[in-house]
Design an enzyme around this catalytic site. Structure first.
Site, PDB file in Angstrom:
ATOM      1  N   LYS A 169      42.443  74.472  -4.631  1.00 39.41           N
ATOM      2  CA  LYS A 169      42.017  73.705  -3.449  1.00 39.41           C
ATOM      3  C   LYS A 169      40.493  73.687  -3.318  1.00 39.41           C
ATOM      4  O   LYS A 169      39.892  72.628  -3.156  1.00 39.41           O
ATOM      5  CB  LYS A 169      42.645  74.292  -2.168  1.00 39.41           C
ATOM      6  CG  LYS A 169      44.168  74.252  -2.163  1.00 39.41           C
ATOM      7  CD  LYS A 169      44.732  74.799  -0.870  1.00 39.41           C
ATOM      8  CE  LYS A 169      44.409  76.260  -0.614  1.00 39.41           C
ATOM      9  NZ  LYS A 169      44.952  77.200  -1.628  1.00 39.41           N
ATOM     10  N   ARG A 185      48.487  76.536   7.780  1.00 37.61           N
ATOM     11  CA  ARG A 185      49.145  77.438   6.841  1.00 37.61           C
ATOM     12  C   ARG A 185      50.541  77.830   7.303  1.00 37.61           C
ATOM     13  O   ARG A 185      51.217  78.601   6.623  1.00 37.61           O
ATOM     14  CB  ARG A 185      48.302  78.699   6.685  1.00 37.61           C
ATOM     15  CG  ARG A 185      47.621  78.790   5.310  1.00 37.61           C
ATOM     16  CD  ARG A 185      46.707  79.970   5.376  1.00 37.61           C
ATOM     17  NE  ARG A 185      46.406  80.595   4.130  1.00 37.61           N
ATOM     18  CZ  ARG A 185      45.260  80.398   3.472  1.00 37.61           C
ATOM     19  NH1 ARG A 185      44.403  79.509   3.866  1.00 37.61           N
ATOM     20  NH2 ARG A 185      45.019  81.101   2.388  1.00 37.61           N
ATOM     21  N   ARG A 227      39.112  85.187 -10.658  1.00 41.15           N
ATOM     22  CA  ARG A 227      38.199  84.252  -9.963  1.00 41.15           C
ATOM     23  C   ARG A 227      36.858  84.918  -9.645  1.00 41.15           C
ATOM     24  O   ARG A 227      36.801  86.073  -9.239  1.00 41.15           O
ATOM     25  CB  ARG A 227      38.850  83.776  -8.660  1.00 41.15           C
ATOM     26  CG  ARG A 227      37.893  82.983  -7.781  1.00 41.15           C
ATOM     27  CD  ARG A 227      38.593  82.160  -6.744  1.00 41.15           C
ATOM     28  NE  ARG A 227      39.325  82.961  -5.769  1.00 41.15           N
ATOM     29  CZ  ARG A 227      40.070  82.446  -4.797  1.00 41.15           C
ATOM     30  NH1 ARG A 227      40.198  81.137  -4.686  1.00 41.15           N
ATOM     31  NH2 ARG A 227      40.703  83.221  -3.950  1.00 41.15           N
ATOM     32  N   ARG A 274      35.935  88.153  -4.853  1.00 39.96           N
ATOM     33  CA  ARG A 274      36.412  88.329  -3.486  1.00 39.96           C
ATOM     34  C   ARG A 274      37.222  89.615  -3.350  1.00 39.96           C
ATOM     35  O   ARG A 274      37.982  89.970  -4.245  1.00 39.96           O
ATOM     36  CB  ARG A 274      37.287  87.128  -3.077  1.00 39.96           C
ATOM     37  CG  ARG A 274      36.488  86.018  -2.449  1.00 39.96           C
ATOM     38  CD  ARG A 274      37.289  84.767  -2.242  1.00 39.96           C
ATOM     39  NE  ARG A 274      38.564  84.949  -1.554  1.00 39.96           N
ATOM     40  CZ  ARG A 274      39.350  83.954  -1.170  1.00 39.96           C
ATOM     41  NH1 ARG A 274      38.989  82.699  -1.409  1.00 39.96           N
ATOM     42  NH2 ARG A 274      40.492  84.179  -0.565  1.00 39.96           N
ATOM     43  N   ARG A 333      49.595  87.610  -0.506  1.00 44.57           N
ATOM     44  CA  ARG A 333      49.189  86.233  -0.171  1.00 44.57           C
ATOM     45  C   ARG A 333      50.202  85.229  -0.716  1.00 44.57           C
ATOM     46  O   ARG A 333      50.497  84.217  -0.074  1.00 44.57           O
ATOM     47  CB  ARG A 333      47.788  85.953  -0.709  1.00 44.57           C
ATOM     48  CG  ARG A 333      46.703  86.691   0.081  1.00 44.57           C
ATOM     49  CD  ARG A 333      45.432  86.888  -0.709  1.00 44.57           C
ATOM     50  NE  ARG A 333      44.758  85.643  -1.011  1.00 44.57           N
ATOM     51  CZ  ARG A 333      43.862  85.506  -1.985  1.00 44.57           C
ATOM     52  NH1 ARG A 333      43.556  86.544  -2.756  1.00 44.57           N
ATOM     53  NH2 ARG A 333      43.279  84.354  -2.181  1.00 44.57           N
TER      54      ARG A 333
HETATM   55  P1  ADP Z   1      42.184  77.993  -4.039  1.00 51.30           P
HETATM   56  O1  ADP Z   1      40.992  77.446  -3.272  1.00 51.30           O
HETATM   57  O2  ADP Z   1      43.371  77.071  -4.001  1.00 51.30           O
HETATM   58  O3  ADP Z   1      42.536  79.387  -3.657  1.00 51.30           O
HETATM   59  P2  ADP Z   1      40.350  77.919  -6.335  1.00 51.30           P
HETATM   60  O4  ADP Z   1      39.882  76.503  -6.331  1.00 51.30           O
HETATM   61  O5  ADP Z   1      39.361  78.935  -5.842  1.00 51.30           O
HETATM   62  O6  ADP Z   1      41.770  78.053  -5.580  1.00 51.30           O
HETATM   63  O7  ADP Z   1      40.798  78.280  -7.820  1.00 51.30           O
HETATM   64  C1  ADP Z   1      41.348  79.573  -8.127  1.00 51.30           C
HETATM   65  C2  ADP Z   1      40.975  79.982  -9.549  1.00 51.30           C
HETATM   66  O8  ADP Z   1      41.597  79.073 -10.471  1.00 51.30           O
HETATM   67  C3  ADP Z   1      39.470  79.935  -9.861  1.00 51.30           C
HETATM   68  O9  ADP Z   1      39.180  80.998 -10.740  1.00 51.30           O
HETATM   69  C4  ADP Z   1      39.280  78.583 -10.524  1.00 51.30           C
HETATM   70  O10 ADP Z   1      38.165  78.586 -11.406  1.00 51.30           O
HETATM   71  C5  ADP Z   1      40.600  78.417 -11.271  1.00 51.30           C
HETATM   72  N1  ADP Z   1      41.039  77.013 -11.403  1.00 51.30           N
HETATM   73  C6  ADP Z   1      40.852  75.997 -10.517  1.00 51.30           C
HETATM   74  N2  ADP Z   1      41.389  74.848 -11.002  1.00 51.30           N
HETATM   75  C7  ADP Z   1      41.945  75.152 -12.203  1.00 51.30           C
HETATM   76  C8  ADP Z   1      42.652  74.406 -13.204  1.00 51.30           C
HETATM   77  N3  ADP Z   1      42.894  73.088 -13.065  1.00 51.30           N
HETATM   78  N4  ADP Z   1      43.070  75.063 -14.312  1.00 51.30           N
HETATM   79  C9  ADP Z   1      42.818  76.387 -14.460  1.00 51.30           C
HETATM   80  N5  ADP Z   1      42.150  77.144 -13.585  1.00 51.30           N
HETATM   81  C10 ADP Z   1      41.713  76.545 -12.467  1.00 51.30           C
HETATM   82  P1  AMP Z   2      41.582  81.475   1.555  1.00 52.37           P
HETATM   83  O1  AMP Z   2      40.095  81.480   1.397  1.00 52.37           O
HETATM   84  O2  AMP Z   2      42.107  80.120   1.950  1.00 52.37           O
HETATM   85  O3  AMP Z   2      42.287  82.043   0.351  1.00 52.37           O
HETATM   86  O4  AMP Z   2      41.917  82.430   2.798  1.00 52.37           O
HETATM   87  C1  AMP Z   2      41.573  83.801   2.771  1.00 52.37           C
HETATM   88  C2  AMP Z   2      42.235  84.529   3.942  1.00 52.37           C
HETATM   89  O5  AMP Z   2      41.737  84.006   5.193  1.00 52.37           O
HETATM   90  C3  AMP Z   2      43.752  84.370   4.032  1.00 52.37           C
HETATM   91  O6  AMP Z   2      44.445  85.298   3.199  1.00 52.37           O
HETATM   92  C4  AMP Z   2      43.984  84.653   5.533  1.00 52.37           C
HETATM   93  O7  AMP Z   2      43.915  86.045   5.814  1.00 52.37           O
HETATM   94  C5  AMP Z   2      42.776  83.976   6.176  1.00 52.37           C
HETATM   95  N1  AMP Z   2      43.051  82.571   6.512  1.00 52.37           N
HETATM   96  C6  AMP Z   2      42.519  81.452   5.939  1.00 52.37           C
HETATM   97  N2  AMP Z   2      43.026  80.341   6.495  1.00 52.37           N
HETATM   98  C7  AMP Z   2      43.899  80.744   7.439  1.00 52.37           C
HETATM   99  C8  AMP Z   2      44.780  80.068   8.335  1.00 52.37           C
HETATM  100  N3  AMP Z   2      44.861  78.722   8.374  1.00 52.37           N
HETATM  101  N4  AMP Z   2      45.545  80.827   9.163  1.00 52.37           N
HETATM  102  C9  AMP Z   2      45.480  82.154   9.153  1.00 52.37           C
HETATM  103  N5  AMP Z   2      44.705  82.853   8.316  1.00 52.37           N
HETATM  104  C10 AMP Z   2      43.919  82.165   7.454  1.00 52.37           C
END
Ligand code: ADP
Ligand code: AMP
Length: 207
Positions: free
Chosen positions: A13, A88, A122, A153, A164
């Protein structure tokens, strides 16, 4: 256009949000980023959020919905927005319906079995928030976009990722059905190169 990015943690995302936001000129609003920023600054919201984010649980709905409602009322959202990580659960989706109209929901679909490795590897830029994966960094520790320092993170560890993913399955996945019934869901295959996934999203939005 008001767009929501739906998908499991690690589905891509944030990665796609940067690209969509650049191309369509929409503000990227990530509730996860908002909480991390509050935690860093030691605000009251940050202190509360930390106890939930550290465990991989959802921050209480009342707090989260109030933050999003306030953020969407800001001037830069008048021409549309890109929401990442909200809603969510069903309650949040119903609350969002009360204060905004959703035009499209992009559901990035990735088999959950791939996500543990994506998340534990990541690395995120401290300055611009861009995500990378250690496997493709070749030892680099700075961001390709802005030169910022990369970090891991705190919640990207096996135990918290496990929680998660469970929270996603139980609470967030039902939203696919919720938005499908409303006729605004765009299902995108999230497996493949980042640019390929982005091309699929652009093609789906054009339709
Ligand atoms: P989200 O925001 O949904 O939690 P991220 O965009 O941060 O996910 O991506 C999570 C991990 O997956 C990162 O390490 C990113 O570089 C990797 N990633 C993102 N898109 C792809 C893809 N199309 N193929 C493989 N790895 C990806
Ligand atoms: P994310 O960066 O989207 O992976 O979110 C990291 C953490 O933030 C999650 O595991 C939750 O603890 C909190 N969080 C993010 N978005 C929400 C949401 N819409 N509702 C509740 N908690 C959230």
């Amino acid at each position: 256009m008001n767009i929501i990015l739906l998908g499991a943690p690690g589905a891509g995302k944030g990665t796609q949000a940067t690209r969509i936001s650049d191309k369509f000129g929409l503000p990227h609003i990530s509730t996860g980023d908002i909480f991390r920023d509050n935690i860093k600054r030691g605000t009251e919201i940050g202190l509360l959020a930390k106890s939930y984010t550290d465990k991989g649980q959802l921050v209480p709905d009342e707090v989260t919905c109030k933050i999003v409602e306030g953020r969407l009322a800001e001037a830069d959202c008048k021409g549309g927005y890109l929401l990442d990580g909200f809603p969510r659960n069903l309650f949040q989706a119903q609350e969002l319906d009360k204060f905004s109209k959703v035009d499209a929901v992009i559901n990035i679909d990735v088999d959950l079995s791939l996500l543990m490795a994506r998340l534990c590897g990541r690395r995120v830029c401290k300055s611009c928030g861009e995500s990378y994966h250690v496997d493709f960094l070749g030892g680099k520790t700075t961001c390709e976009r802005c030169g910022g320092e990369l970090y891991q993170r705190k919640d990207d560890n096996e135990e918290t990722v496990g929680n998660r993913l469970q929270v996603y399955t139980e609470q967030t996945q039902p939203l696919i059905d919720y938005y499908s019934k409303k006729g605004v869901l765009l299902n995108i295959d999230g497996v493949g190169a980042i640019d390929e996934v982005f091309a699929r999203i652009c093609a789906a939005l054009k339709k």
